[in-house]
Design an enzyme around this catalytic site. Structure first.
Site, PDB file in Angstrom:
ATOM      1  N   LYS A 105       0.583   1.695  -5.068  1.00 12.06           N
ATOM      2  CA  LYS A 105      -0.724   0.976  -4.536  1.00 12.06           C
ATOM      3  C   LYS A 105      -1.226   0.616  -6.148  1.00 12.06           C
ATOM      4  CE  LYS A 105      -3.013   0.612  -1.318  1.00 12.06           C
ATOM      5  NZ  LYS A 105      -2.473  -0.637  -0.872  1.00 12.06           N
TER       6      LYS A 105
ATOM      7  N   SER B 187      -1.475  -4.435   3.358  1.00 12.03           N
ATOM      8  CA  SER B 187      -2.513  -2.786   3.967  1.00 12.03           C
ATOM      9  C   SER B 187      -4.105  -3.159   4.714  1.00 12.03           C
ATOM     10  CB  SER B 187      -3.183  -1.843   2.652  1.00 12.03           C
ATOM     11  OG  SER B 187      -3.444  -1.407   1.562  1.00 12.03           O
TER      12      SER B 187
END
Length: 584
Positions: free
Chosen positions: A192, A383
Site C-alpha cells: 500500500k 483500490s
C-alpha cells in the site's frame, strides 16, 4: 444618511447583477446563433487530433451553458472516449469518409484509453479504408497510437521519443524529520505505497517489485501491438528504446519506425492517394458534432452504462469525482427502468473514500439481484475502484488497466515537531479520556489503536467483498491483496478479472447475460450545467486556479502539487492506489 447609502448600494448592486445577467444571456444567444450545421462533404478524410483531455464520459458538448462557461473560464474542451469510439465506428461505413489521418500533437489520454482507440482504428483499417499518420515530433504514447497506420510519416527534422516506460516517486521522510511537518499513517498492506513517501526516504523492495511488474506488463502490450503493426520484432523495439533510435528522422527511418520523412505539404498530397479530386478534411470534433458521435439504435430494450470516473469521495459527487450520491441515484434509476435489461458499470478510478465505496457496493449488490451487472475497467479501477467493481457478474478490463490494490490506509497531518521548533505549545481540555487527536501533539497510542482497528476492519470487509464477488476464499484474496497493484493482463491470471476487452465487449457481455439481441445504450449519470452554476460564474475571471497554476508551474510540477494537495484533504479511511507516481 446611512439608510440612503445602503439603499443606493442595493440599487447599484441590483443593476450590476442585471447587467451581468444580460451579458451572460447575450453570450449564450451569440454562441447558439453563430453555430452552423456541420455537413460531412464527399471525399473527406477524418482527422484525428487527441490533444484535448479525454474522459470516458464527458458532458453534452452541445449544451450552450457548458460552452459559455468553458469560454469564460478558458477551459480546455474535454473529449469523450465513447463518442470518439462511436465516430470511428460510424466512419467505417460512411461513404463520404475515405480514410483517417492521425495528426495530433500528443495524446491526452491514459494508456488504456489509448489502447481502446487504437483497437478501434485497427478495426477501421480492416474495412479497407486507409489510415495515415504524420507528425513533427512523436511522443511515445502518440507513436504507440499512430503505429497502427498503414503508413507513418515524420518531418525530416523531427524525432520520435521511444525509450520505454519509467516512473519517478518523490520521498519526503527526511524533509519531515528536518522541518517537523509530517503525515501520521496507519495502513494495511505491504504494497500500500500511496503513503510510502511519507514513511520512508527510499522505495521499499515490495513497491519496487510491483512497480517494475506493472510497467513491464504495460510495456509488453505496447511493444507487442507496435511489433504486429510495424513488422518489427519485440527484441528490435527494445534495442531501439535502449539506444534512442528514434532521435532523428534519418535514424527512425533506418530502424523502420516510419515509412518516410516528408514535410506536411507532401503529406497532404499523399492523402489524395494520387487523385486530382480535392480532399476535404474534417476534424474528429466536427464529425462528432455532426451527429456521428452516437450509434443509432431503434430497439426498445436498453443496456445502461453507468460511468464512475474520478476519485471516490463521500458525498454527492459530479463529473470529476465519484460520490455515492449521484452514482447511487443513477444505479437506482437504471434498476427501476423496466426497459433497462442489464447494467454496465464503467470504472475509471484510483479509489478514495472506503465508506463511499461500501455504499456504492451495496447499491450494486441490490441491483445485481434484479439485473445482470458487468464491469468495464478503463485506465484505473484500483483500490476503491476495484471495491465497487468486485461484485459484478463479469469483470472486463483492458490489458493495460491498472487494478487491484486491495488495501486501505488512514493518513492525517501532524505539526507537533514543527510547533516545538518555533515555540508553539498546544494545551487541550476535554470532558472525557477519548481517543482524541491534535495536529500539534504526537499521535498517542490510544488514537493509533482505534484507527488501526478501523483500518483492519475495513480491510477485512474489503477482502470479504472480493472473496464473495470473485468466488474465492479469504486466504486466496489476501494472498494477492496487501495493496498490490496489477495490470488487467496480470489481474486475469490472478482471478480478479474475467476477460480482456473494452467497453463494447462489456456491453455485448451484458446483453448476452440479459438474453437480448436488439438493444440501445443509455448513458448515466446525466451531468447537466444549470442556471445556478452559470450565475455563479465570474465573468471577469477567464482562467481557473488550476489553469493558472499549471501555466506557472508546468504540468509535472503541478501534478506533484496536486497530489500532495489531495493527500492533505483526505477524509476518513482510504482505499486508494499509490497516486504519487506518473508513468512516463
Amino acid at each position: 444618511m446611512k439608510f440612503l447609502r445602503n439603499l443606493l448600494a442595493s440599487v447599484l448592486g441590483f443593476f450590476i447583477a442585471l447587467f451581468l445577467l444580460f451579458v451572460f444571456f447575450f453570450a449564450v444567444a451569440s454562441i447558439v446563433g453563430a453555430e452552423e450545421q456541420i455537413v460531412v462533404k464527399s471525399n473527406s478524410v477524418l482527422e484525428l487530433d487527441l490533444s484535448n483531455p479525454i474522459k470516458d464520459y464527458a458532458p453534452d458538448s452541445n449544451n450552450p451553458l457548458e460552452k459559455v462557461l468553458a469560454e469564460y473560464n478558458n477551459k480546455k474542451k474535454e473529449s469523450s472516449l465513447n463518442t470518439i469510439i462511436n465516430a470511428i465506428e460510424n466512419a467505417k461505413t460512411d461513404d463520404k469518409i475515405k480514410g483517417i489521418s492521425i495528426k495530433t500533437t500528443f495524446v491526452n489520454a491514459g494508456i488504456a484509453q489509448t489502447q481502446a482507440i487504437r483497437k478501434k482504428l485497427k478495426e477501421f483499417k480492416e474495412s479497407g479504408k486507409f489510415i495515415y499518420a504524420y507528425n513533427d515530433i512523436y511522443t511515445q504514447k502518440n507513436y504507440y497510437l499512430s503505429s497502427v497506420a498503414d503508413s507513418l510519416f515524420l518531418n525530416p527534422v523531427g524525432a520520435i521519443d521511444f525509450r520505454g516506460l519509467s516512473t519517478e516517486i518523490l520521498y519526503f521522510k527526511d524533509f519531515e524529520d528536518k522541518y517537523g511537518i509530517k503525515m501520521e499513517v496507519v495502513r494495511h498492506g505491504k504494497y500500500k505505497s500511496a503513503v510510502e513517501p511519507f514513511l520512508e526516504n527510499k522505495m521499499s523492495d515490495a513497491n519496487r517489485e510491483q512497480t517494475t511488474s506493472f510497467l513491464k506488463s504495460i510495456w509488453s502490450e505496447i511493444t507487442e501491438d507496435i511489433s504486429n503493426s510495424r513488422n518489427i520484432s519485440i527484441e528490435e523495439l527494445n534495442s531501439i528504446a535502449d539506444n534512442s533510435n528514434g532521435r532523428s528522422a534519418e535514424i527512425a527511418l533506418k530502424n523502420k519506425l516510419i515509412d518516410a520523412s516528408i514535410y506536411e505539404d507532401e503529406y497532404q498530397e499523399k492523402l489524395a492517394l494520387g487523385s486530382d479530386e480535392k480532399v476535404n478534411t474534417i476534424s474528429i470534433e466536427d464529425y462528432i458534432n455532426s451527429g456521428k458521435g452516437r450509434i443509432s439504435y431503434t430497439a426498445k430494450d436498453k443496456i445502461a452504462v453507468i460511468y464512475a470516473q474520478g476519485d471516490i469521495i463521500y458525498g454527492e459527487g459530479n463529473e470529476h469525482y465519484i460520490g455515492q450520491g449521484i452514482i447511487n441515484k443513477a444505479i437506482k434509476k437504471a434498476r427501476k427502468d423496466d426497459k433497462v435489461k442489464a447494467i454496465v458499470l464503467r470504472v475509471n478510478s484510483p479509489g478514495g473514500s472506503a465508506l463511499a465505496s461500501e455504499l456504492i457496493w451495496r447499491e450494486l449488490e441490490l441491483t445485481k439481484k434484479e439485473k445482470p451487472l458487468v464491469v468495464s475497467m478503463g485506465n484505473l479501477a484500483a483500490s476503491g475502484g476495484y471495491y465497487i467493481a468486485c461484485n459484478a457478474d463479469k469483470i472486463i478490463a483492458e490489458p493495460t488497466t491498472i487494478t487491484g490494490s486491495i488495501g486501505v490506509f488512514g493518513a492525517i497531518p501532524n505539526f507537533s515537531q514543527f510547533a516545538d521548533n518555533i515555540g508553539i505549545n498546544a494545551e487541550q481540555v476535554s470532558t472525557n479520556n477519548s481517543a482524541s487527536y491534535s495536529v500539534f501533539e504526537p499521535m498517542n497510542q490510544k488514537f493509533y489503536d482505534v484507527t488501526k482497528e478501523g483500518v483492519e476492519q475495513i480491510y477485512t470487509t474489503f477482502v470479504n467483498r472480493v472473496s464473495a464477488g470473485r468466488n474465492m476464499t479469504f486466504e486466496q484474496v489476501n494472498e494477492i491483496a496487501q495493496g498490490r497493484v496489477w495490470t488487467g493482463k496480470e489481474a486475469i491470471e490472478k482471478g480478479l478479472v474475467d476477460q480482456l476487452g473494452g467497453l463494447e465487449d462489456a456491453i455485448k457481455a451484458a446483453a448476452e447475460l440479459a438474453e437480448v439481441e436488439n438493444y440501445r445504450v443509455r448513458n448515466y449519470p446525466h451531468y447537466k450545467t444549470d442556471l445556478k452554476d452559470a450565475l455563479q460564474m465570474n465573468p471577469f475571471m477567464k482562467a481557473s486556479k488550476e489553469e493558472i497554476l499549471k501555466e506557472t508551474m508546468g504540468d509535472e510540477n503541478y501534478q506533484l502539487y496536486n497530489n500532495i494537495h489531495k493527500m492533505k484533504n483526505l477524509k476518513g479511511i482510504q482505499a486508494r492506489i499509490p497516486f504519487i507516481f506518473q508513468v512516463k
